[in-house]
Design an enzyme around this catalytic site. Structure first.
Site, PDB file in Angstrom:
ATOM      1  CB  SER A 106      -0.911  -0.003   1.222  1.00  0.00           C
ATOM      2  OG  SER A 106      -0.127   0.173   2.386  1.00  0.00           O
ATOM      3  CE  LYS A 107      -3.010   4.716  -0.394  1.00  0.00           C
ATOM      4  NZ  LYS A 107      -4.452   4.827  -0.545  1.00  0.00           N
ATOM      5  NE  ARG A 108       0.695   0.318   5.963  1.00  0.00           N
ATOM      6  CZ  ARG A 108       1.332  -0.816   6.273  1.00  0.00           C
ATOM      7  NH1 ARG A 108       2.599  -0.778   6.601  1.00  0.00           N
ATOM      8  NH2 ARG A 108       0.717  -1.959   6.244  1.00  0.00           N
TER       9      ARG A 108
END
Length: 492
Positions: free
Chosen positions: A254-256
């Site tokens: 995911s984005k993180r």
RNA sequence: GGCGCAUUCGUCUAGCGGUUAGGACACCUCCCUCUCAAGGAGGAGAUCGCGGGUUCGAAUCCCGCAUGCGCUACCA
């Protein structure tokens, strides 16, 4: 395959195209092309709240960038359109109406607030937090009462209280779910839009999809879909769930976890052929050795039974390596045109634009095998472009040299080079090797000195080729500047 | 909490009853060499999550356990 393969990639336009989704699209595409089937692109825009402007365009842009073309879908049409779910609403409401009518679904008037309270209570009792079926058995008067209150209901599927739903996943094999563990899920939201569960079933059936290829996270909801197929009297497709792409912590990427959009990779200078090849290899392999495969090879070799079952960490190091392999395989002309935009963007502001393409073409063979990512060309090769080199003067004084010997060598080199009427790399090498001999210093000492003087770096492409590309004028100017540096900085 | 799925070098993977458990990335050494790369040759790195079975024989089949992940929304 008994019937012609029809597969679909069904992204939700809620953001920039995630590499995991693109990987699913690649599997769909390879499957379709391998079997001479049809690849459908369908936009699942049923969530008004999460819809992002431009996302559809980004998804198509990303697919086209890696060379995935669709046979049916937005911009190309097809016999089973429209291909935006938001334009197919009547199909879903009709299906929902039918299910309610035949007793397989019911209207639910529970407020979000009540549902939240219910979930909290059940969680506190360590029970599963599924819907408590509060509205499942309302009598006609109660329903009329709710309607009179002006509540717009959602439609929930009436999951059988007993029994189980089984299916054979082409990757994971036999999978079974007890109905007791499945709650009465929402099919039609109060805004009139369907949820994924209803929409994907209605559309996959209507579009005659033969194989549903999607990520493993969907396994749990597959029995719900099967229940709907059955209630609607539709023939379900084959299910093919593939493992997730995960981050270094093994959680769903995911984005993180940094760059997650395919477009990010394009922006950094990864080649589309790299991304297609690399993404294909996450969760799929041909054999125990083949890794570099072009589009046609991937199509020829792809098969579902070689998709694995375990989540894979996105290995950036390996991606970089593979991109380097593809960069090295490019023709100089091709590489030049691909690198140019990155130079325009990444070179220091002082360098005047547009960048000279002829000059870039000359230096490309020198940087080609030294960069893995196109954007690195700007930082790797900036010394070819800037007017003033920035470096510590002490760098000019190499091993077993003194400021004095370095200065003398530089002056001697300047003289010999100034008499050259052409800056050909063979001639430069010949000239400078002789000079080292005359000066009685090692070639490496002289070359290192000149390397720093002409590029400001300790590590560069081969010196003579580099000097040849820089040209006599630049080299002479830089050598003079180096001489001045040594003369004016005492006490090194 | 419930349900489901998974588990081979640090990472990606090959393996589908009998292999010195193979390859790739990353790492280390050497060669090449004007530096850096690229390339070549080596090296290190996996008691195949653990415990039971089945079998002459198990990474491969079965059962437990552990761990991880996924789902558990009027999101997909």
């Amino acid at each position: 395959m008994a019937q012609p393969v029809r597969v679909r990639f069904a992204p939700s336009p809620t953001g920039s195209p995630h590499v995991g989704n693109i990987r699913t699209a690649i599997f769909d595409y390879l499957m379709a092309r391998h079997y001479g089937g049809t690849f459908v692109l369908r936009i699942e825009d049923t969530d008004l709240a999460r819809k992002v402007d431009g996302a559809v365009e980004d998804i198509m842009d990303a697919l086209r960038w890696v060379g995935i073309d669709w046979d049916e879908g937005p911009e190309v049409g097809g016999d089973y359109g429209p291909y935006f779910q938001s334009q197919r609403l009547p199909l879903y409401t009709e299906a929902a109406r039918r299910l309610v009518e035949q007793g397989d679904a019911y209207c639910c008037y529970c407020s979000p607030e009540r549902l939240e309270v219910m979930r909290k209570e059940k969680a506190a009792l360590k029970q599963s937090t599924g819907y408590d079926r509060h509205c499942r058995e309302l009598n006609p008067q109660e329903r009329a009462q709710k309607e009179a209150e002006g509540i717009t209901p959602v439609v929930r599927f009436k999951v059988p209280l007993e029994g189980h739903t089984d299916f054979i996943d082409l990757i994971y094999g036999d999978v079974s779910f007890d109905h007791a563990t499945i709650d009465d899920f929402v099919m039609l939201k109060s805004d009139g839009y369907p949820t994924y569960h209803l929409a994907n079933v209605v559309d996959d059936a209507a579009m005659k999809i033969t194989h549903v290829i999607r990520a493993e996270e969907w396994i749990s909801s597959t029995p719900r879909h099967l229940l709907i197929y059955r209630a609607l009297g539709l023939e379900p497709p084959q299910f093919v769930h593939h493992p997730l792409i995960v981050g270094p912590d093994r959680a769903k990427l995911s984005k993180r976890h940094a760059d997650v959009s395919l477009l990010d990779y394009r922006a950094h200078g990864y080649l589309p052929e790299t991304m297609l090849n690399f993404l294909s290899l996450i969760g799929w392999s041909l054999d125990d050795k083949t890794e570099i495969m072009n589009r046609q090879e991937l199509i020829d070799y792809f098969s579902l039974d070689r998709i694995g079952r375990t989540g894979a960490i996105f290995n950036r190091d390996k991606l970089d390596w593979m991109n380097g392999v593809y960069i090295r395989g490019l023709s100089v002309e091709d590489l030049t045109s691909r690198v140019l935009p990155f130079l325009e963007k990444g070179l220091p502001e002082e360098v005047k634009r547009p960048v000279d393409i002829g000059y870039v073409r000359q230096m490309m063979p020198l940087v080609q095998e030294r960069i893995n990512i196109l954007e690195n060309a700007a930082t790797y090769a900036d010394f070819f472009f800037v007017d003033e080199l920035e470096y510590e003067t002490a760098m000019l004084v190499g091993k077993k040299m003194t400021p004095e010997t370095a200065l003398a060598a530089l002056k001697a080199a300047g003289e010999r080079l100034s008499s050259l009427n052409k800056f050909d790399h063979n001639l430069l090498e010949d000239t400078l090797r002789h000079l080292a001999g005359d000066l009685e210093i090692k070639t490496g000492q002289l070359f290192s000195l000149l390397r720093v003087a002409t590029t400001g770096r300790n590590a560069t492409p081969p010196l003579f080729e580099t000097m040849a590309v820089l040209g006599k004028e630049r080299c002479m100017k830089r050598i003079k500047a180096a001489i001045t540096r040594l003369e004016t900085s005492k006490g090194l």
